[in-house]
Design an enzyme around this catalytic site. Structure first.
Site, PDB file in Angstrom:
ATOM      1  N   ASP A 227      19.259 -54.056  71.001  1.00  0.00           N
ATOM      2  CA  ASP A 227      18.471 -55.132  70.397  1.00  0.00           C
ATOM      3  C   ASP A 227      17.165 -55.340  71.158  1.00  0.00           C
ATOM      4  O   ASP A 227      17.162 -55.564  72.374  1.00  0.00           O
ATOM      5  CB  ASP A 227      19.286 -56.427  70.411  1.00  0.00           C
ATOM      6  CG  ASP A 227      18.712 -57.458  69.470  1.00  0.00           C
ATOM      7  OD1 ASP A 227      18.946 -57.329  68.253  1.00  0.00           O
ATOM      8  OD2 ASP A 227      18.012 -58.375  69.941  1.00  0.00           O
ATOM      9  N   LEU A 228      16.058 -55.301  70.440  1.00  0.00           N
ATOM     10  CA  LEU A 228      14.750 -55.459  71.077  1.00  0.00           C
ATOM     11  C   LEU A 228      14.602 -56.861  71.660  1.00  0.00           C
ATOM     12  O   LEU A 228      14.870 -57.861  70.983  1.00  0.00           O
ATOM     13  CB  LEU A 228      13.617 -55.211  70.063  1.00  0.00           C
ATOM     14  CG  LEU A 228      13.131 -53.760  69.933  1.00  0.00           C
ATOM     15  CD1 LEU A 228      14.253 -52.873  69.397  1.00  0.00           C
ATOM     16  CD2 LEU A 228      11.921 -53.684  69.019  1.00  0.00           C
ATOM     17  N   ASP A 229      14.167 -56.915  72.924  1.00  0.00           N
ATOM     18  CA  ASP A 229      13.948 -58.190  73.603  1.00  0.00           C
ATOM     19  C   ASP A 229      12.461 -58.530  73.549  1.00  0.00           C
ATOM     20  O   ASP A 229      11.670 -58.032  74.346  1.00  0.00           O
ATOM     21  CB  ASP A 229      14.419 -58.084  75.058  1.00  0.00           C
ATOM     22  CG  ASP A 229      14.103 -59.359  75.832  1.00  0.00           C
ATOM     23  OD1 ASP A 229      13.869 -60.399  75.184  1.00  0.00           O
ATOM     24  OD2 ASP A 229      14.093 -59.301  77.081  1.00  0.00           O
ATOM     25  N   ASP A 258      12.143 -56.346  57.961  1.00  0.00           N
ATOM     26  CA  ASP A 258      13.597 -56.260  57.947  1.00  0.00           C
ATOM     27  C   ASP A 258      14.217 -57.270  58.913  1.00  0.00           C
ATOM     28  O   ASP A 258      13.693 -57.510  60.001  1.00  0.00           O
ATOM     29  CB  ASP A 258      14.017 -54.843  58.359  1.00  0.00           C
ATOM     30  CG  ASP A 258      15.508 -54.617  58.228  1.00  0.00           C
ATOM     31  OD1 ASP A 258      16.026 -54.799  57.113  1.00  0.00           O
ATOM     32  OD2 ASP A 258      16.163 -54.270  59.236  1.00  0.00           O
ATOM     33  N   GLU A 288      12.880 -60.339  55.051  1.00  0.00           N
ATOM     34  CA  GLU A 288      14.267 -60.366  54.593  1.00  0.00           C
ATOM     35  C   GLU A 288      15.062 -61.287  55.507  1.00  0.00           C
ATOM     36  O   GLU A 288      15.395 -60.914  56.627  1.00  0.00           O
ATOM     37  CB  GLU A 288      14.881 -58.960  54.620  1.00  0.00           C
ATOM     38  CG  GLU A 288      16.340 -58.942  54.224  1.00  0.00           C
ATOM     39  CD  GLU A 288      17.232 -58.088  55.120  1.00  0.00           C
ATOM     40  OE1 GLU A 288      18.347 -57.780  54.690  1.00  0.00           O
ATOM     41  OE2 GLU A 288      16.834 -57.742  56.257  1.00  0.00           O
ATOM     42  N   GLY A 327      31.097 -67.145  31.707  1.00  0.00           N
ATOM     43  CA  GLY A 327      30.487 -68.180  30.868  1.00  0.00           C
ATOM     44  C   GLY A 327      30.676 -69.588  31.385  1.00  0.00           C
ATOM     45  O   GLY A 327      30.241 -70.553  30.770  1.00  0.00           O
TER      46      GLY A 327
HETATM   47 CA    CA Z   1      17.503 -59.329  67.668  1.00  0.00          CA
END
Ligand code: CA
Length: 517
Positions: A227-229, A258, A288, A327
């Site tokens: 995960d990018l910090d 994203d 998103e 319906g």
């Molecule tokens: Ca993250």
């Protein structure tokens, strides 16, 4: 307007309202987007060429903005849809992950597709994935805390040593365009220990999850991969440098972002600002944020100061619920929790996408019978920017799904006739509709749209006195008899069971059907 616009607006009392509009850099008017991919496109590296070949037809069909899939090399190489990001500088140019081309083709074909679209007057949105990376070249030993999968704020084991896939050296690219290499200091966590061969949610020591992310699982910063910090200055600088390189290389017109709910909410506000400054262009951007919970979407938009739009996920789920309730859905409530009602200037409406199609993680595909109703709602009303799904337009051969019947007609109805004042008739649990009065700029424009999730019905609706005596025909050709508008500008419009009819003036109807019959 005086030079000091802000002071002037503050004095007039219009300041707050105007400030919001000013913050919203996105110009929403008259855009029609197509998401030009679905998950199961054949992995034959021909998609960029297909895009070039379709450019003219797309423009003629009424599409003026195209969202292209992630164009850079994923860990899955030529089979990757693009969200398992390996090297954002490899747009199908280097022999990495088993091939030069991506699933969609080579860099040259990508740049050609963008040019071919733009030559037709179509804007191009690039898919930006800056949350996770995968397929690192080497492992590193990292000290971590293990946190609970369902509660990322809860530490279950401290001070453990793992081997994490965090070193990205890109030997196949060998420093071209950028010599930046990634290592564990650029990331905040991962979900795989190579030494112990086990999964878990591992938060790197000395790192914290971003505070402003979605609150699902207590903190949904971590999604997958590494995960990018964004709190690490080198990471933030690297993605800014890359963004400018990407703009200067591809010359796209905007972005689809994203997984924004997994990224520090403050990050994209600044990143987008820098990209807009770099190009001096509008750079229409849609994020998103996958949540059906409207308050969460509004909170995100507040944090980014309405500088981007979001997909209207709550509306997608309303469509899906309506379509699967036999319906029993209250059609009058279909927009109740939608973004397009709450903040129309920041809503990109859609029916389905590559994640909701059958077989995918968020599978919630709107059934075939309801699709024309859903598309009529997003294409023919004045609020929101609609996004048409490739899989609906061209079909999904992987799952035996045909192109949606009537979609091209609805696009034509939008482009030529969905103009002028809108009047809502969302006043029944089954048979609901709306009208557009038309305008002088668009000859023969104006319409009455009527839909139902249950039995056939009718409704008296006002299209405008200027139509008195005009015969209206069903542009969807579900109903064959015309409706004559009375002296008050009203007509008694019909709809068949479980369908939608789009009633348009006789001259408009002739223009559509004389040509094809
Ligand atoms: Ca993250």
């Amino acid at each position: 307007m005086p030079a000091d616009e802000d002071a002037w607006l503050a004095k007039t009392g219009a300041y707050m309202n105007r400030r919001l509009i000013k913050g919203c850099e996105n110009k929403m008017e008259n855009k029609t987007i197509m998401q030009f991919f679905e998950w199961y496109l054949p992995a034959n590296s021909l998609h960029w060429k297909r895009c070039s070949a379709q450019a003219k037809a797309l423009k003629e069909a009424g599409i003026d903005t195209v969202w292209l899939p992630p164009a850079y090399k994923g860990a899955g190489g030529s089979a990757s849809v693009g969200y398992d990001v390996y090297d954002t500088y490899d747009l199908g140019e280097f022999d990495q992950k088993g091939s030069v081309a991506t699933k969609y083709g080579t860099k040259d074909a990508y740049l050609q597709a963008v040019r071919d679209l733009q030559e037709q007057g179509i804007s191009v949105l690039a898919d930006i994935v800056l949350n996770q990376m995968m397929g690192a070249d080497e492992t590193e030993e990292v000290m971590v805390e293990e946190v609970a999968a369902d509660n990322r704020e809860k530490e279950i084991r401290e001070d453990i040593r793992i081997r994490a896939w965090t070193k990205f050296n890109f030997p196949g690219r060998n420093g071209k365009y950028s010599d930046f290499c990634w290592n564990a200091t650029n990331f905040s966590g991962t979900d795989w220990d190579e030494a112990g061969k086990r999964t878990g949610i591992f938060k790197f020591q000395g790192k914290e999850w971003h505070k402003e992310t979605d609150r699902e699982k207590a903190n949904y910063d971590y999604l997958m991969g590494v995960d990018l910090d964004m709190d690490c200055p080198e990471t933030a600088a690297a993605v800014e440098t890359w963004g400018k390189w990407y703009l200067d290389t591809v010359h796209m017109d905007g972005f689809r972002l994203d997984a924004v709910k997994h990224i520090d909410f403050n990050f994209y506000r600044e990143w987008i600002k820098k990209m807009r400054e770099h190009t001096g262009k509008e750079m229409f951007t849609v994020g998103e944020y996958w949540s059906a919970d409207l308050p969460r979407l509004l909170h995100y938009l507040d944090v980014v100061e309405n500088s981007i739009s979001l997909f209207d996920v709550p509306l997608h789920f309303a469509f899906q619920t309506a379509a699967t309730s036999q319906g029993g859905f209250d059609m009058g409530s279909i927009f109740n929790n939608s973004l397009v009602r709450a903040r129309p200037e920041c809503a990109v409406t859609f029916v389905d996408n590559h994640d909701t199609q059958p077989g995918q993680a968020l599978a919630s595909f709107v059934p075939e019978w309801f699709k024309p109703i859903a598309y009529a709602f997003i294409l023919l009303r004045q609020e929101g920017v609609p996004c048409v799904f490739y899989g609906d337009y061209y079909g999904i051969p992987h799952d035996g799904i045909s192109p949606m019947a009537g979609l091209k007609t609805l696009l034509r109805l939008r482009r030529d006739y969905a103009y002028g004042q809108q009047r809502d008739y969302l006043d029944d649990s089954s048979v609901v509709g709306f009208t557009r009065a038309g305008d002088e700029e668009h000859p023969d424009s104006g319409m009455a749209v009527l839909m139902t999730d249950a039995a056939a019905g009718s409704k008296r609706m006002l299209v405008g006195k200027h139509f008195a005596g005009t015969r209206f025909f069903d542009g969807m050709r579900r109903c064959s008899q015309p409706v004559v508008i009375d002296e008050n500008g009203e007509g008694e419009f019909q709809v068949n069971g479980g369908s939608v009819s789009v009633w348009i003036p006789e001259k408009a109807y002739e223009k559509i059907y004389v040509q094809v019959e």
